[in-house]
Design a protein around this motif. Structure first.
Motif, PDB file in Angstrom:
ATOM      1  N   GLY A  48       0.789  -1.226   0.000  1.00  0.00           N
ATOM      2  CA  GLY A  48       0.000   0.000   0.000  1.00  0.00           C
ATOM      3  C   GLY A  48       0.821   1.275   0.000  1.00  0.00           C
ATOM      4  O   GLY A  48       0.292   2.363   0.177  1.00  0.00           O
ATOM      5  N   ASP A  81      -1.564   3.195   2.243  1.00  0.00           N
ATOM      6  CA  ASP A  81      -2.971   2.809   2.306  1.00  0.00           C
ATOM      7  C   ASP A  81      -3.016   1.520   3.116  1.00  0.00           C
ATOM      8  O   ASP A  81      -2.701   0.444   2.607  1.00  0.00           O
ATOM      9  CB  ASP A  81      -3.539   2.607   0.903  1.00  0.00           C
ATOM     10  CG  ASP A  81      -5.042   2.403   0.929  1.00  0.00           C
ATOM     11  OD1 ASP A  81      -5.574   2.034   1.998  1.00  0.00           O
ATOM     12  OD2 ASP A  81      -5.680   2.611  -0.115  1.00  0.00           O
ATOM     13  N   ARG A  82      -3.354   1.624   4.379  1.00  0.00           N
ATOM     14  CA  ARG A  82      -3.293   0.494   5.307  1.00  0.00           C
ATOM     15  C   ARG A  82      -4.315  -0.594   4.996  1.00  0.00           C
ATOM     16  O   ARG A  82      -4.211  -1.700   5.494  1.00  0.00           O
ATOM     17  CB  ARG A  82      -3.468   0.986   6.742  1.00  0.00           C
ATOM     18  CG  ARG A  82      -2.447   2.027   7.176  1.00  0.00           C
ATOM     19  CD  ARG A  82      -1.035   1.596   6.930  1.00  0.00           C
ATOM     20  NE  ARG A  82      -0.568   0.722   7.982  1.00  0.00           N
ATOM     21  CZ  ARG A  82       0.646   0.228   8.061  1.00  0.00           C
ATOM     22  NH1 ARG A  82       1.524   0.501   7.144  1.00  0.00           N
ATOM     23  NH2 ARG A  82       0.984  -0.562   9.027  1.00  0.00           N
ATOM     24  N   ARG A  83      -5.314  -0.296   4.147  1.00  0.00           N
ATOM     25  CA  ARG A  83      -6.283  -1.331   3.792  1.00  0.00           C
ATOM     26  C   ARG A  83      -5.598  -2.491   3.085  1.00  0.00           C
ATOM     27  O   ARG A  83      -5.939  -3.643   3.281  1.00  0.00           O
ATOM     28  CB  ARG A  83      -7.380  -0.759   2.903  1.00  0.00           C
ATOM     29  CG  ARG A  83      -8.230   0.288   3.615  1.00  0.00           C
ATOM     30  CD  ARG A  83      -9.198   0.899   2.671  1.00  0.00           C
ATOM     31  NE  ARG A  83      -8.475   1.566   1.587  1.00  0.00           N
ATOM     32  CZ  ARG A  83      -9.053   2.152   0.566  1.00  0.00           C
ATOM     33  NH1 ARG A  83     -10.361   2.156   0.463  1.00  0.00           N
ATOM     34  NH2 ARG A  83      -8.342   2.753  -0.367  1.00  0.00           N
ATOM     35  N   ALA A 115      -3.827  -4.764   5.671  1.00  0.00           N
ATOM     36  CA  ALA A 115      -4.756  -5.668   6.354  1.00  0.00           C
ATOM     37  C   ALA A 115      -5.246  -6.765   5.411  1.00  0.00           C
ATOM     38  O   ALA A 115      -5.350  -7.930   5.802  1.00  0.00           O
ATOM     39  CB  ALA A 115      -5.946  -4.874   6.899  1.00  0.00           C
ATOM     40  N   LEU A 116      -5.529  -6.418   4.167  1.00  0.00           N
ATOM     41  CA  LEU A 116      -6.031  -7.394   3.209  1.00  0.00           C
ATOM     42  C   LEU A 116      -4.998  -8.473   2.918  1.00  0.00           C
ATOM     43  O   LEU A 116      -5.317  -9.671   2.886  1.00  0.00           O
ATOM     44  CB  LEU A 116      -6.440  -6.691   1.916  1.00  0.00           C
ATOM     45  CG  LEU A 116      -7.114  -7.558   0.871  1.00  0.00           C
ATOM     46  CD1 LEU A 116      -8.452  -8.066   1.377  1.00  0.00           C
ATOM     47  CD2 LEU A 116      -7.307  -6.769  -0.409  1.00  0.00           C
ATOM     48  N   ARG A 173     -17.097  -4.676   2.519  1.00  0.00           N
ATOM     49  CA  ARG A 173     -17.057  -4.145   3.893  1.00  0.00           C
ATOM     50  C   ARG A 173     -18.096  -4.811   4.782  1.00  0.00           C
ATOM     51  O   ARG A 173     -17.872  -5.020   5.967  1.00  0.00           O
ATOM     52  CB  ARG A 173     -17.269  -2.637   3.885  1.00  0.00           C
ATOM     53  CG  ARG A 173     -16.067  -1.897   3.426  1.00  0.00           C
ATOM     54  CD  ARG A 173     -16.261  -0.419   3.569  1.00  0.00           C
ATOM     55  NE  ARG A 173     -15.084   0.261   3.029  1.00  0.00           N
ATOM     56  CZ  ARG A 173     -14.844   1.524   3.189  1.00  0.00           C
ATOM     57  NH1 ARG A 173     -15.689   2.274   3.853  1.00  0.00           N
ATOM     58  NH2 ARG A 173     -13.763   2.059   2.689  1.00  0.00           N
TER      59      ARG A 173
END
Length: 138
Positions: free
Chosen positions: A33, A88-90, A93-94, A113
């Motif tokens: 990210g 982009d920390r999403r 996590a993904l 979500r």
């Protein structure tokens, strides 16, 4: 005949499947990210690079023959800490969710979500479908 055998499942060479250590997974998740802050502008004699360092925009004195060279230079500057980056920390996590829960690519890309229940700390994985039939999600 089993449908997965028709696609050659199980015929893979072990070298085709990279094995990562836990540290390598976290390092990869950190990089996924990450984006350097900067831009590339066309000038009469090539391309010029502008980048952010410590929150201030700067112009690199070098000229690059191609846009790709300028982009590589920007990423290299970010790798060595000479240019600021955004994260982009999403994606972090993904990638960790996919790795440590052994999700298939189709299951990861199908996540929404609404599949996350933060209070219960659960993720709902819906079955992958193709033409109304269960799919392998490869």
């Amino acid at each position: 005949m089993d449908a997965s055998a028709a696609r050659g499942a199980g015929d893979e060479d072990a070298a085709e499947r990279p094995v990562l250590t836990v540290r390598q997974v976290f390092d990869l998740a950190e990089r996924v990210g990450r984006r350097p802050i900067g831009n590339i502008r066309k000038v009469p004699d090539g391309y010029r690079l502008r980048f952010s360092r410590n929150g201030e925009m700067r112009t690199s004195p070098e000229r690059y023959a191609t846009r790709q060279e300028a982009e590589r230079a920007l990423w290299k500057m970010a790798d060595v800490g000479r240019a600021d980056c955004t994260h982009d920390r999403r994606f972090y996590a993904l990638l960790l969710l996919a790795t440590f829960s052994s999700l298939r690519w189709g299951e990861v890309t199908a996540l929404r979500r609404s599949d996350l229940d933060l209070e219960a700390r659960t993720v709902r994985i819906r079955p992958c479908m193709s033409n109304g039939q269960p799919a392998s999600c490869c």
